[in-house]
Design a protein around this motif. Structure first.
Motif, mmCIF file in Angstrom:
data_model
loop_
_atom_site.group_PDB
_atom_site.id
_atom_site.type_symbol
_atom_site.label_atom_id
_atom_site.label_comp_id
_atom_site.label_asym_id
_atom_site.label_seq_id
_atom_site.Cartn_x
_atom_site.Cartn_y
_atom_site.Cartn_z
ATOM 1 N N PHE A 1 0.860 -1.188 0.000
ATOM 2 C CA PHE A 1 0.000 0.000 0.000
ATOM 3 C C PHE A 1 0.889 1.227 0.000
ATOM 4 C CE2 PHE A 1 -2.780 3.329 1.430
ATOM 5 C CZ PHE A 1 -4.015 2.994 0.894
ATOM 6 N N ALA A 2 0.676 2.106 -0.992
ATOM 7 C CA ALA A 2 1.431 3.341 -1.176
ATOM 8 C C ALA A 2 2.791 3.058 -1.815
ATOM 9 C CB ALA A 2 1.583 4.120 0.123
ATOM 10 N N GLU A 3 3.467 4.144 -2.184
ATOM 11 C CA GLU A 3 4.756 4.035 -2.876
ATOM 12 C C GLU A 3 5.847 4.766 -2.116
ATOM 13 O OE1 GLU A 3 6.177 2.941 -6.091
ATOM 14 O OE2 GLU A 3 4.595 1.448 -5.828
ATOM 15 N N ASN A 4 6.992 4.096 -1.976
ATOM 16 C CA ASN A 4 8.180 4.768 -1.464
ATOM 17 C C ASN A 4 8.729 5.685 -2.548
ATOM 18 O OD1 ASN A 4 8.678 3.518 1.228
ATOM 19 N ND2 ASN A 4 8.688 1.643 0.023
ATOM 20 N N ALA A 5 9.078 6.902 -2.159
ATOM 21 C CA ALA A 5 9.471 7.897 -3.150
ATOM 22 C C ALA A 5 10.659 8.718 -2.665
ATOM 23 C CB ALA A 5 8.290 8.827 -3.471
ATOM 24 N N VAL A 6 11.352 9.334 -3.624
ATOM 25 C CA VAL A 6 12.497 10.202 -3.344
ATOM 26 C C VAL A 6 12.288 11.534 -4.051
ATOM 27 C CG1 VAL A 6 14.087 8.275 -3.058
ATOM 28 C CG2 VAL A 6 13.825 9.327 -5.311
ATOM 29 N N LEU A 7 12.924 12.561 -3.531
ATOM 30 C CA LEU A 7 12.861 13.884 -4.153
ATOM 31 C C LEU A 7 13.923 13.978 -5.236
ATOM 32 C CD1 LEU A 7 11.385 16.649 -3.914
ATOM 33 C CD2 LEU A 7 13.323 17.395 -2.496
ATOM 34 N N LYS A 8 13.491 14.090 -6.482
ATOM 35 C CA LYS A 8 14.419 14.205 -7.602
ATOM 36 C C LYS A 8 14.789 15.652 -7.862
ATOM 37 C CE LYS A 8 13.641 11.487 -11.146
ATOM 38 N NZ LYS A 8 12.917 10.824 -12.271
ATOM 39 N N SER A 9 13.860 16.583 -7.603
ATOM 40 C CA SER A 9 14.133 18.023 -7.700
ATOM 41 C C SER A 9 13.091 18.763 -6.885
ATOM 42 C CB SER A 9 14.090 18.490 -9.158
ATOM 43 O OG SER A 9 12.794 18.357 -9.708
ATOM 44 N N GLY A 10 13.470 19.948 -6.405
ATOM 45 C CA GLY A 10 12.537 20.743 -5.617
ATOM 46 C C GLY A 10 12.953 20.967 -4.180
ATOM 47 N N GLU A 11 14.238 20.745 -3.872
ATOM 48 C CA GLU A 11 14.738 20.982 -2.514
ATOM 49 C C GLU A 11 14.371 22.403 -2.073
ATOM 50 O OE1 GLU A 11 16.897 20.070 1.024
ATOM 51 O OE2 GLU A 11 16.629 18.732 -0.696
ATOM 52 N N GLY A 12 13.709 22.512 -0.902
ATOM 53 C CA GLY A 12 13.336 23.809 -0.357
ATOM 54 C C GLY A 12 12.014 24.360 -0.867
ATOM 55 N N GLN A 13 11.373 23.655 -1.795
ATOM 56 C CA GLN A 13 10.070 24.088 -2.280
ATOM 57 C C GLN A 13 8.985 23.729 -1.262
ATOM 58 O OE1 GLN A 13 9.473 25.866 -5.125
ATOM 59 N NE2 GLN A 13 11.699 25.917 -5.378
ATOM 60 N N VAL A 14 7.881 24.461 -1.314
ATOM 61 C CA VAL A 14 6.750 24.209 -0.422
ATOM 62 C C VAL A 14 5.606 23.608 -1.233
ATOM 63 C CG1 VAL A 14 5.006 25.268 1.064
ATOM 64 C CG2 VAL A 14 7.386 26.052 1.176
ATOM 65 N N ILE A 15 5.041 22.513 -0.736
ATOM 66 C CA ILE A 15 3.846 21.942 -1.354
ATOM 67 C C ILE A 15 2.661 22.171 -0.433
ATOM 68 C CG2 ILE A 15 5.039 20.235 -2.759
ATOM 69 C CD1 ILE A 15 4.375 18.135 -0.658
ATOM 70 N N ARG A 16 1.470 22.198 -1.014
ATOM 71 C CA ARG A 16 0.257 22.526 -0.259
ATOM 72 C C ARG A 16 -0.879 21.573 -0.597
ATOM 73 N NH1 ARG A 16 2.952 27.163 -1.496
ATOM 74 N NH2 ARG A 16 3.237 28.668 0.220
ATOM 75 N N VAL A 17 -1.751 21.374 0.370
ATOM 76 C CA VAL A 17 -2.987 20.647 0.104
ATOM 77 C C VAL A 17 -3.749 21.420 -0.976
ATOM 78 C CG1 VAL A 17 -5.216 19.949 1.051
ATOM 79 C CG2 VAL A 17 -3.125 19.627 2.392
ATOM 80 N N GLY A 18 -4.198 20.716 -1.997
ATOM 81 C CA GLY A 18 -4.876 21.347 -3.127
ATOM 82 C C GLY A 18 -4.003 21.545 -4.334
ATOM 83 N N ASP A 19 -2.682 21.417 -4.177
ATOM 84 C CA ASP A 19 -1.771 21.538 -5.321
ATOM 85 C C ASP A 19 -2.088 20.467 -6.356
ATOM 86 O OD1 ASP A 19 -0.435 23.671 -4.246
ATOM 87 O OD2 ASP A 19 1.432 22.601 -3.825
ATOM 88 N N LEU A 20 -1.939 20.855 -7.635
ATOM 89 C CA LEU A 20 -2.129 19.919 -8.731
ATOM 90 C C LEU A 20 -0.769 19.414 -9.205
ATOM 91 C CD1 LEU A 20 -4.893 21.736 -10.785
ATOM 92 C CD2 LEU A 20 -5.168 19.961 -9.042
ATOM 93 N N LEU A 21 -0.671 18.113 -9.422
ATOM 94 C CA LEU A 21 0.558 17.474 -9.858
ATOM 95 C C LEU A 21 0.259 16.643 -11.090
ATOM 96 C CD1 LEU A 21 1.790 16.184 -6.371
ATOM 97 C CD2 LEU A 21 2.475 18.304 -7.504
ATOM 98 N N ARG A 22 1.315 16.167 -11.730
ATOM 99 C CA ARG A 22 1.183 15.295 -12.893
ATOM 100 C C ARG A 22 1.858 13.962 -12.590
ATOM 101 N NH1 ARG A 22 1.300 17.631 -18.177
ATOM 102 N NH2 ARG A 22 3.202 16.444 -18.605
ATOM 103 N N ALA A 23 1.136 12.877 -12.816
ATOM 104 C CA ALA A 23 1.702 11.537 -12.659
ATOM 105 C C ALA A 23 2.111 10.995 -14.017
ATOM 106 C CB ALA A 23 0.687 10.612 -12.007
ATOM 107 N N GLU A 24 3.369 10.561 -14.113
ATOM 108 C CA GLU A 24 3.872 9.973 -15.358
ATOM 109 C C GLU A 24 4.051 8.470 -15.153
ATOM 110 O OE1 GLU A 24 7.438 11.985 -16.435
ATOM 111 O OE2 GLU A 24 6.509 13.977 -16.425
ATOM 112 N N PHE A 25 3.598 7.704 -16.117
ATOM 113 C CA PHE A 25 3.607 6.256 -16.008
ATOM 114 C C PHE A 25 4.711 5.641 -16.860
ATOM 115 C CE2 PHE A 25 -0.562 7.710 -14.905
ATOM 116 C CZ PHE A 25 -0.982 6.874 -13.898
ATOM 117 N N GLY A 26 5.290 4.564 -16.348
ATOM 118 C CA GLY A 26 6.312 3.866 -17.096
ATOM 119 C C GLY A 26 5.741 2.745 -17.953
#
Length: 288
Positions: free
Chosen positions: A263-288
């Motif tokens: 259940f759920a995915e382990n993830a790492v930060l590839k870019s965005g050190e120091g950025q702030v994310i918020r509830v309601g932010d829109l993201l894009r999921a890319e599939f392999g």
């Protein structure tokens, strides 16, 4: 769609949570700072035995009952009926303790006898317990670097800096639980950092990365779940039917271990050190 194009799905962040102390209650946030080690302040502390062995809800389910709060004075721990104690977030000195998170060796610093006595009593433990933080000069090497990257490090999370969960996967699980005569469970059984909507059930396991305007999270491998999923995070009680572990193992097993649920995915930060994310932010999921 061209032959070389990458399938993309729009996601929305619906929950953000940090867990300042491994296995204690989390703190729901409206916004959070991204760091290479995880959301800021996540899993910065850990409970250990006197010999440095880490203690989680697998060992003492009362950890689920200890509330955590961050304020100007540091980290506040509290349990109704047992009072509270405040620990500075950063502290020099303290006795060194060699600890482990599973196979990962960690050099840690003991946060003192007063905290130890409070924890031991509050967790109703027969043996002394200590609170530790990571030695400021130590960088934890992760045992699954082949998936997470050799430069990836974190504090006291089980495996990866980030855990990203999918709302529709929980909805699917709860549908199956209710059909089997069991109770539905909330997302806090799985203790994720980031929860998103917009994916089909368990489609997160096919995502390679999630991106925003100034960030990218790489999805590395599914999170294998344990008996903590059977512990009610409000009462500390274990489910006698071992739910939702059993149903989850049936409908979404680990790829290499069909007896264990994912259940759920382990993830790492590839870019965005120091950025702030918020509830309601829109993201894009890319599939392999």
């Amino acid at each position: 769609m061209s032959e070389n194009s990458i399938p993309v799905t729009q996601l929305k962040i619906t929950q953000l949570t940090i867990y300042p102390v491994k296995s204690m209650k989390g703190i729901a946030l409206e916004s959070a700072l991204l760091t290479s080690s995880g959301l800021n302040h996540d899993r910065r502390f850990m409970v250990v035995q006197s010999n440095g062995r880490f203690v989680t809800q697998r060992d003492n389910s009362r950890l689920a009952l200890i509330q955590t709060e961050l304020d100007a004075d540091g980290l506040l721990l509290a349990r109704p009926g047992f009072g509270s104690i405040t620990i500075p977030m950063d502290q020099t000195g303290g006795s060194p303790i060699s600890s482990k998170v599973w196979k990962d060796r960690c050099e840690t610093v003991d946060r003192g006898e007063e905290v130890s006595q409070w924890l031991t009593g509050t967790l109703e433990s027969e043996e002394p317990l200590r609170l530790v933080s990571m030695d400021p000069g130590f960088k934890r090497s992760l045992s699954k670097a082949v998936f997470l990257g050799t430069d990836t490090s974190t504090y006291f999370a089980d495996a990866a800096p980030y855990l990203v969960a999918n709302e529709s996967s929980l909805q699917k699980l709860n549908t199956e639980l209710v059909a089997d005569g069991a109770d539905a469970v909330p997302m806090n059984r799985f203790r994720p950092n980031i929860v998103v909507s917009g994916l089909k059930p368990f489609a997160e396991h096919n995502v390679i990365q999630v991106t925003g305007p100034d960030l990218a999270l790489g999805f590395c491998y599914p999170c294998e779940r344990c008996v903590v999923t059977t512990i009610n995070q409000d009462t500390g009680q274990r489910d006698s039917r071992k739910q939702p572990f059993r149903t989850l193992a049936r409908i979404n097993p680990m790829p290499e271990n069909p007896r264990a649920p994912a259940f759920a995915e382990n993830a790492v930060l590839k870019s965005g050190e120091g950025q702030v994310i918020r509830v309601g932010d829109l993201l894009r999921a890319e599939f392999g």
